[in-house]
Design an enzyme around this catalytic site. Structure first.
Site, PDB file in Angstrom:
ATOM      1  N   GLY A   8       0.827  -1.204   0.000  1.00  0.00           N
ATOM      2  CA  GLY A   8       0.000   0.000   0.000  1.00  0.00           C
ATOM      3  C   GLY A   8       0.860   1.252   0.000  1.00  0.00           C
ATOM      4  N   HIS A  12     -29.121  21.031 -12.841  1.00  0.00           N
ATOM      5  CA  HIS A  12     -29.435  22.095 -11.888  1.00  0.00           C
ATOM      6  C   HIS A  12     -30.241  21.506 -10.745  1.00  0.00           C
ATOM      7  CE1 HIS A  12     -30.585  26.026 -10.369  1.00  0.00           C
ATOM      8  NE2 HIS A  12     -31.832  25.602 -10.326  1.00  0.00           N
TER       9      HIS A  12
END
Ligand code: NAD
Length: 456
Positions: free
Chosen positions: A36, A436
């Site tokens: 990692g 929107h």
């Protein structure tokens, strides 16, 4: 004999190991810690976990603004630390499992390149030679410091230590207002620490658009962060109660100093001299198309590569390019023109492509459009109207770069990634309808203005 031996299991190394499976290549991956790397174990992921804790704290602290009554929030630091650790452990576990299912041979220990492959020295001191047809060096980076600031992990720390603090520091001086310094400043101030942010250059987030630095700076002032730019700190003095950080003719007294002045590549002791790979100020020059070093069969990816941004997602992409070249001889060059860069402060600052200054420096005749989030419905609903959008286009030409500041900037920047990557003209990008109400609408409005026909 493996097809590829990879030294380092961070984003560059593990991505290379995973991707090689697509080509049926056999892979040995050497990692001295947990897979990692910095990003997953002690960087991006744990930092974002702490920032999320701070964001939740602030949401609760501001709840009355939204018509929700709540009691005073308190950070349960050990619970937040445990959550951070659980997230990291979960991802490390998932990654280990994935590497296993992709038949990657894992070697725990310290890797060193040698002619014909790599040698791994395990914790018990035994060494194993891993012959391979190609070697990928992905050893990453470590925090730098500055003269006088010897990292002791207690009073003078780096991000690595700060991510594992067991309690909230009361007073912190952060040296460097790049991505790491700014993110810690935002997080710590949001949970109530006294923060002094000391930056050598004349703006915070140097390299980002000044409009973005200003917008983030305004939010920092609201958080009562003591921001000082153009500051040269002198060596600290450890006092009975903490640390004194002198600069100019003044100083600040804090409990701990977080040094965030950049990261140095890890290229010493990993066998480069032995295999004949040279470095430039510690970084490894590579062929930009293939990630191959000047030595055939030896590749470098991630934070150690000369001249490319130290970002996990860049490391991923460079790993894919290296593996593609090893497997097929073809190129899959990283497109460095359109890499999103996100600083996860609250609000976030995100950019892609060239800044106005970079575009001018590269000789472009530029057209710049700035737009605020003040009148964007969703931003008002969020109670976060201090954001900005800036689009830099070539005059009568394509979009070259863009910057967004907003709590969701790191998500919405990706539409501008396509605009920059596909060299869209402002009018072409503006032709698409933004929903929107959204934060993305702020970008839509900026695109319309950049196309010469603003709406609101
Ligand atoms: P950085 O290079 O981004 O910022 C370092 C800052 O320290 C700069 O602003 C620099 O001017 C300042 N500085 C240097 N010497 C100083 C001094 N003596 N006094 C005061 N200021 C000084 O480095 P970083 O923030 O440490 O991050 C390291 C790397 O990791 C960077 O490449 C960064 O992009 C990457 N990173 C990215 C993210 C992200 O994408 N969200 C997060 C963390 C780190």
């Amino acid at each position: 004999m493996h097809d590829i031996v990879i030294i380092g299991g961070g984003p560059g190394g593990y991505a290379a190991a995973l991707y090689a499976f697509n080509f049926g290549l056999s892979v040995a991956l050497i990692e001295k810690d947990r897979v990692g790397g910095t990003c997953l174990v002690r960087g991006c992921i744990p930092a974002k976990s702490w920032l999320e804790t701070a964001a939740v704290f602030q949401t609760v602290a501001r709840s009355s603004e939204f018509g929700v009554r709540s009691s005073e929030p308190e950070v349960d630091w050990s619970a937040a630390l445990a959550r951070k650790n659980k997230i990291v452990d979960g991802l490390v576990g998932g990654l280990s499992g994935l590497l296993k299912t992709r038949d990657v041979d894992m070697y725990a220990g310290f890797g060193r390149a040698v002619p014909g492959g790599a040698v791994v020295t395990s914790l018990d001191g035994s060494t194993t030679m891993l012959p391979a047809k190609a070697t990928i060096i992905a050893t990453g980076s470590v925090a730098r410091s500055i003269p006088g600031y010897d990292i002791d992990g207690e009073r003078i720390v780096t991000s690595r230590h700060a991510l594992d603090w067991e309690q909230r520091p009361e007073r912190v001086a952060i040296i460097g207002a790049g991505a790491i310094g700014a993110e810690f400043a935002s997080m710590l101030a949001d949970v109530g620490s006294e923060v002094h942010l000391l930056e050598a250059l004349d703006q915070i987030l140097p390299g980002m658009e000044p409009e973005a630095a200003k917008a983030v700076g305004r939010s920092f002032r609201k958080k009562r962060i003591n921001v000082k730019t153009g500051v040269r700190v002198d060596p600290p003095r450890i006092t009975a109660g903490g640390v004194m950080v002198p600069f100019g003719d003044t100083s600040v007294d804090v409990d701990v100093v977080l040094v965030a002045v950049g990261r140095a590549p890890v290229t010493e002791g990993v066998g480069l001299e032995e295999v004949g790979v040279s470095t430039e100020r510690g970084f490894i020059p590579v062929d930009a198309e293939t990630m191959e070093t000047a030595v055939p069969g030896i590749y470098a990816v991630g934070d150690i590569v000369a001249g490319t941004p130290q970002l996990a997602h860049v490391g991923f992409s460079e790993a894919l390019a290296a593996v593609t070249h090893i497997a097929t001889g073809e190129t899959a060059a990283v497109d460095y023109r359109a890499i999103p860069m996100i600083v996860y402060t609250h609000p976030e600052a995100a950019s892609v492509g060239l800044t106005e200054a970079q575009a001018i420096e590269q000789g472009y005749d530029v057209e710049v459009t700035n737009h605020g989030m003040r009148a964007v419905g969703r931003a008002i609903i969020h109670g976060e109207t201090g954001g900005v959008v800036k689009i830099v286009a070539q005059k009568d030409g394509p979009i070259l770069g863009a910057t967004v500041v907003d709590p969701l900037a790191g998500e919405v920047i990706h539409e501008l990634m396509y605009s920059v990557g596909w060299e869209a003209l402002p009018a072409e990008a503006a032709a698409f309808i933004h929903a929107h109400p959204t934060i993305s609408e702020g970008i839509g409005e900026t695109l319309l203005a950049a196309a010469g026909r603003p709406l609101h």
